[in-house]
Design a protein around this motif. Structure first.
Motif, PDB file in Angstrom:
ATOM      1  N   ALA A   1     -15.547  58.173  67.378  1.00 54.41           N
ATOM      2  CA  ALA A   1     -16.619  58.925  66.596  1.00 54.41           C
ATOM      3  C   ALA A   1     -17.102  60.037  65.702  1.00 54.41           C
ATOM      4  CB  ALA A   1     -17.714  57.869  67.537  1.00 54.41           C
ATOM      5  N   GLY A   2     -16.419  60.574  67.264  1.00 55.56           N
ATOM      6  CA  GLY A   2     -16.141  62.145  66.714  1.00 55.56           C
ATOM      7  C   GLY A   2     -15.854  62.903  65.847  1.00 55.56           C
ATOM      8  N   LEU A   3     -14.953  62.408  65.731  1.00 54.92           N
ATOM      9  CA  LEU A   3     -13.505  62.751  64.821  1.00 54.92           C
ATOM     10  C   LEU A   3     -14.483  61.928  63.032  1.00 54.92           C
ATOM     11  CD1 LEU A   3     -10.104  61.482  66.407  1.00 54.92           C
ATOM     12  CD2 LEU A   3     -11.007  64.065  65.722  1.00 54.92           C
ATOM     13  N   SER A   4     -15.418  60.831  62.994  1.00 52.96           N
ATOM     14  CA  SER A   4     -15.207  60.572  62.060  1.00 52.96           C
ATOM     15  C   SER A   4     -16.873  60.906  61.645  1.00 52.96           C
ATOM     16  CB  SER A   4     -15.609  58.584  61.823  1.00 52.96           C
ATOM     17  OG  SER A   4     -15.220  57.907  62.282  1.00 52.96           O
ATOM     18  N   ALA A   5     -17.203  61.877  62.424  1.00 49.30           N
ATOM     19  CA  ALA A   5     -18.759  62.426  61.787  1.00 49.30           C
ATOM     20  C   ALA A   5     -18.331  63.807  61.269  1.00 49.30           C
ATOM     21  CB  ALA A   5     -19.163  62.358  62.938  1.00 49.30           C
ATOM     22  N   GLY A   6     -16.881  64.529  62.099  1.00 52.54           N
ATOM     23  CA  GLY A   6     -16.892  66.128  61.213  1.00 52.54           C
ATOM     24  C   GLY A   6     -16.894  66.657  62.369  1.00 52.54           C
ATOM     25  N   ALA A   7     -16.407  66.267  63.560  1.00 55.93           N
ATOM     26  CA  ALA A   7     -16.577  66.876  65.048  1.00 55.93           C
ATOM     27  C   ALA A   7     -14.430  67.484  64.784  1.00 55.93           C
ATOM     28  CB  ALA A   7     -16.834  66.390  66.504  1.00 55.93           C
ATOM     29  N   LYS A   8     -14.602  68.945  65.739  1.00 55.50           N
ATOM     30  CA  LYS A   8     -12.950  69.168  66.333  1.00 55.50           C
ATOM     31  C   LYS A   8     -13.645  68.333  67.749  1.00 55.50           C
ATOM     32  CE  LYS A   8     -10.072  72.933  68.153  1.00 55.50           C
ATOM     33  NZ  LYS A   8     -10.255  74.209  68.546  1.00 55.50           N
ATOM     34  N   VAL A   9     -12.292  67.055  68.274  1.00 59.92           N
ATOM     35  CA  VAL A   9     -11.784  66.536  69.250  1.00 59.92           C
ATOM     36  C   VAL A   9     -11.011  67.411  69.591  1.00 59.92           C
ATOM     37  CG1 VAL A   9     -12.226  64.486  70.499  1.00 59.92           C
ATOM     38  CG2 VAL A   9     -13.314  64.907  68.245  1.00 59.92           C
ATOM     39  N   THR A  10     -10.534  68.070  70.975  1.00 59.74           N
ATOM     40  CA  THR A  10      -9.414  68.265  71.726  1.00 59.74           C
ATOM     41  C   THR A  10      -9.249  66.642  73.428  1.00 59.74           C
ATOM     42  OG1 THR A  10      -9.329  70.391  71.692  1.00 59.74           O
ATOM     43  CG2 THR A  10      -8.664  69.761  73.257  1.00 59.74           C
ATOM     44  N   GLY A  11      -8.624  66.820  73.818  1.00 55.08           N
ATOM     45  CA  GLY A  11      -7.822  65.269  74.090  1.00 55.08           C
ATOM     46  C   GLY A  11      -7.036  65.817  74.773  1.00 55.08           C
ATOM     47  N   ILE A  12      -7.360  66.208  76.131  1.00 52.07           N
ATOM     48  CA  ILE A  12      -6.205  66.797  77.295  1.00 52.07           C
ATOM     49  C   ILE A  12      -5.850  65.164  78.766  1.00 52.07           C
ATOM     50  CG2 ILE A  12      -6.266  67.963  79.642  1.00 52.07           C
ATOM     51  CD1 ILE A  12      -8.595  69.844  77.815  1.00 52.07           C
ATOM     52  N   ILE A  13      -4.306  65.148  78.299  1.00 49.57           N
ATOM     53  CA  ILE A  13      -4.309  63.922  78.774  1.00 49.57           C
ATOM     54  C   ILE A  13      -2.974  64.519  79.811  1.00 49.57           C
ATOM     55  CG2 ILE A  13      -2.742  63.831  77.433  1.00 49.57           C
ATOM     56  CD1 ILE A  13      -3.650  60.490  77.571  1.00 49.57           C
ATOM     57  N   PRO A  14      -2.701  64.308  80.865  1.00 47.97           N
ATOM     58  CA  PRO A  14      -1.194  64.144  82.259  1.00 47.97           C
ATOM     59  C   PRO A  14      -0.847  63.899  81.560  1.00 47.97           C
ATOM     60  CG  PRO A  14      -3.876  63.334  83.377  1.00 47.97           C
ATOM     61  CD  PRO A  14      -4.163  63.019  82.132  1.00 47.97           C
ATOM     62  N   ASP A  15       0.381  63.837  81.858  1.00 39.80           N
ATOM     63  CA  ASP A  15       1.576  63.439  80.824  1.00 39.80           C
ATOM     64  C   ASP A  15       2.372  62.232  81.936  1.00 39.80           C
ATOM     65  OD1 ASP A  15       4.461  63.794  79.380  1.00 39.80           O
ATOM     66  OD2 ASP A  15       5.181  62.838  82.252  1.00 39.80           O
ATOM     67  N   HIS A  16       1.501  61.484  82.847  1.00 41.74           N
ATOM     68  CA  HIS A  16       2.115  60.423  83.598  1.00 41.74           C
ATOM     69  C   HIS A  16       1.207  59.314  83.030  1.00 41.74           C
ATOM     70  CE1 HIS A  16      -1.900  61.607  86.175  1.00 41.74           C
ATOM     71  NE2 HIS A  16      -2.051  60.092  86.479  1.00 41.74           N
ATOM     72  N   ILE A  17      -0.466  59.220  82.500  1.00 45.23           N
ATOM     73  CA  ILE A  17      -0.902  58.575  81.811  1.00 45.23           C
ATOM     74  C   ILE A  17      -0.658  58.206  80.366  1.00 45.23           C
ATOM     75  CG2 ILE A  17      -3.090  58.180  80.928  1.00 45.23           C
ATOM     76  CD1 ILE A  17      -4.361  59.645  83.483  1.00 45.23           C
ATOM     77  N   LYS A  18       0.269  59.790  80.304  1.00 45.75           N
ATOM     78  CA  LYS A  18       0.601  59.551  78.336  1.00 45.75           C
ATOM     79  C   LYS A  18       1.164  58.652  78.458  1.00 45.75           C
ATOM     80  CE  LYS A  18       2.657  62.330  74.637  1.00 45.75           C
ATOM     81  NZ  LYS A  18       2.939  61.536  74.318  1.00 45.75           N
ATOM     82  N   ARG A  19       2.379  58.514  79.211  1.00 47.19           N
ATOM     83  CA  ARG A  19       2.983  57.444  79.406  1.00 47.19           C
ATOM     84  C   ARG A  19       3.262  55.792  79.306  1.00 47.19           C
ATOM     85  NH1 ARG A  19       6.022  60.270  84.770  1.00 47.19           N
ATOM     86  NH2 ARG A  19       6.518  61.701  83.860  1.00 47.19           N
ATOM     87  N   TYR A  20       2.343  55.595  79.760  1.00 48.41           N
ATOM     88  CA  TYR A  20       1.806  53.847  79.163  1.00 48.41           C
ATOM     89  C   TYR A  20       0.902  54.175  77.554  1.00 48.41           C
ATOM     90  CZ  TYR A  20       1.747  53.878  84.440  1.00 48.41           C
ATOM     91  OH  TYR A  20       2.196  54.151  85.620  1.00 48.41           O
ATOM     92  N   GLU A  21       1.256  54.515  77.245  1.00 52.63           N
ATOM     93  CA  GLU A  21       1.444  55.115  75.756  1.00 52.63           C
ATOM     94  C   GLU A  21      -0.304  54.553  75.154  1.00 52.63           C
ATOM     95  OE1 GLU A  21       3.486  51.736  73.934  1.00 52.63           O
ATOM     96  OE2 GLU A  21       5.409  53.690  74.503  1.00 52.63           O
ATOM     97  N   VAL A  22      -1.797  54.920  76.512  1.00 53.00           N
ATOM     98  CA  VAL A  22      -2.697  55.223  76.155  1.00 53.00           C
ATOM     99  C   VAL A  22      -2.892  56.380  75.529  1.00 53.00           C
ATOM    100  CG1 VAL A  22      -3.129  53.406  77.699  1.00 53.00           C
ATOM    101  CG2 VAL A  22      -3.476  55.917  78.140  1.00 53.00           C
TER     102      VAL A  22
END
Length: 199
Positions: A55-76
Motif C-alpha cells: 500500500a505504501g509503495l502504491s501510494a508513492g512512499a519510499k519503503v525500506t525493509g530490514i530482514i534477517p538472513d535466516h528469515i529471508k531463507r524462507y523466501e518471505v
C-alpha cells in the motif's frame, strides 16, 4: 524530536487474521504515504507486513525493509521494495529499524510485534530515544495489553505513560489509522514549540 520523515510500522506477518486488520494495514501504508512519510518495516511480503508495504509503495512512499538472513531463507522477503536490507540477526534488524525511523506505529500482531513494541517503549522510558510511539487499537485488539500496562503503572512497576506535555508520553493510543497522520503532525508541532521556548 525533529520533523518526522520516516515512520516504522510494527505489525504481524500472519495471513490468517480478520479482514479489519488487513484493511487497517492497507490504510496505514496508504495514509502514511499520502501524508508524505517514508516507511520502514520488517521486510516481509506476507501478512499485514506485506499489505503495509504494498500500500505504501502504491501510494508513492519510499519503503525500506530490514530482514534477517535466516528469515529471508524462507523466501518471505519482499522483492519489490525501494530498499531491502538483509542483516545477520534480529538484534541488528531492530536496531536499524530504530535508527532509520523518526516515529513508530504499532498495528495488531503476534509475539514478534510484542517484542518490538516493548523494546521501543522501554527505550523511550529509559530516554534512549524521544521518538513518538503510537499503538493503533483496531477493534480493541490491544485492550488486554493496555489493561496490563495500566496495572503495571498502578502497582508501581512502570512510570505513568501519559505525563504532562504530549511530547513526553511513553506511547499514544488511537482507535483508527485515520488518527495517526494528524497525531504525528501535532506531536511534531508540539516538539518544535517546546524546543523554541527553551532557546
Amino acid at each position: 524530536m525533529s520533523s518526522i520523515r520516516s515512520v516504522c510500522v510494527y505489525c504481524g506477518s500472519s495471513d490468517f487474521v480478520a479482514d479489519s486488520f488487513k484493511e487497517a494495514a492497507r490504510q496505514t501504508g496508504t495514509l502514511l504515504a499520502r501524508s508524505g512519510f517514508d516507511l520502514v518495516y520488517g521486510g516481509g511480503r506476507v501478512g499485514l507486513m506485506g499489505i503495509v508495504a504494498d500500500a505504501g509503495l502504491s501510494a508513492g512512499a519510499k519503503v525500506t525493509g530490514i530482514i534477517p538472513d535466516h528469515i529471508k531463507r524462507y523466501e518471505v522477503d519482499h522483492l519489490g521494495l525501494t530498499e531491502l536490507i538483509v542483516v545477520e540477526s534480529m538484534h541488528t534488524r531492530k536496531r536499524m529499524m530504530v535508527e532509520r525511523s523518526d516515529a513508530f506505529v504499532i498495528l495488531p500482531g503476534g509475539i514478534g510485534t510484542l517484542d518490538e513494541m516493548f523494546e521501543i517503549i522501554t527505550w523511550r522510558q529509559l530516554r534512549l530515544h524521544g521518538k513518538p510511539v503510537i499503538i493503533v487499537n483496531i477493534d480493541g485488539f490491544w485492550d488486554p495489553l493496555l489493561a496490563l500496562l495500566d496495572h503495571m503503572t498502578l502497582t508501581g512497576f512502570m512510570r505513568k505513560p501519559n505525563l504532562p506535555g504530549a511530547e513526553d508520553r511513553l506511547y499514544h493510543v488511537v482507535d483508527s489509522v485515520e488518527e495517526v497522520p494528524p497525531l504525528l503532525a501535532r506531536l511534531t508541532e508540539a516538539a518544535h514549540k517546546v524546543k523554541s521556548e527553551k532557546m
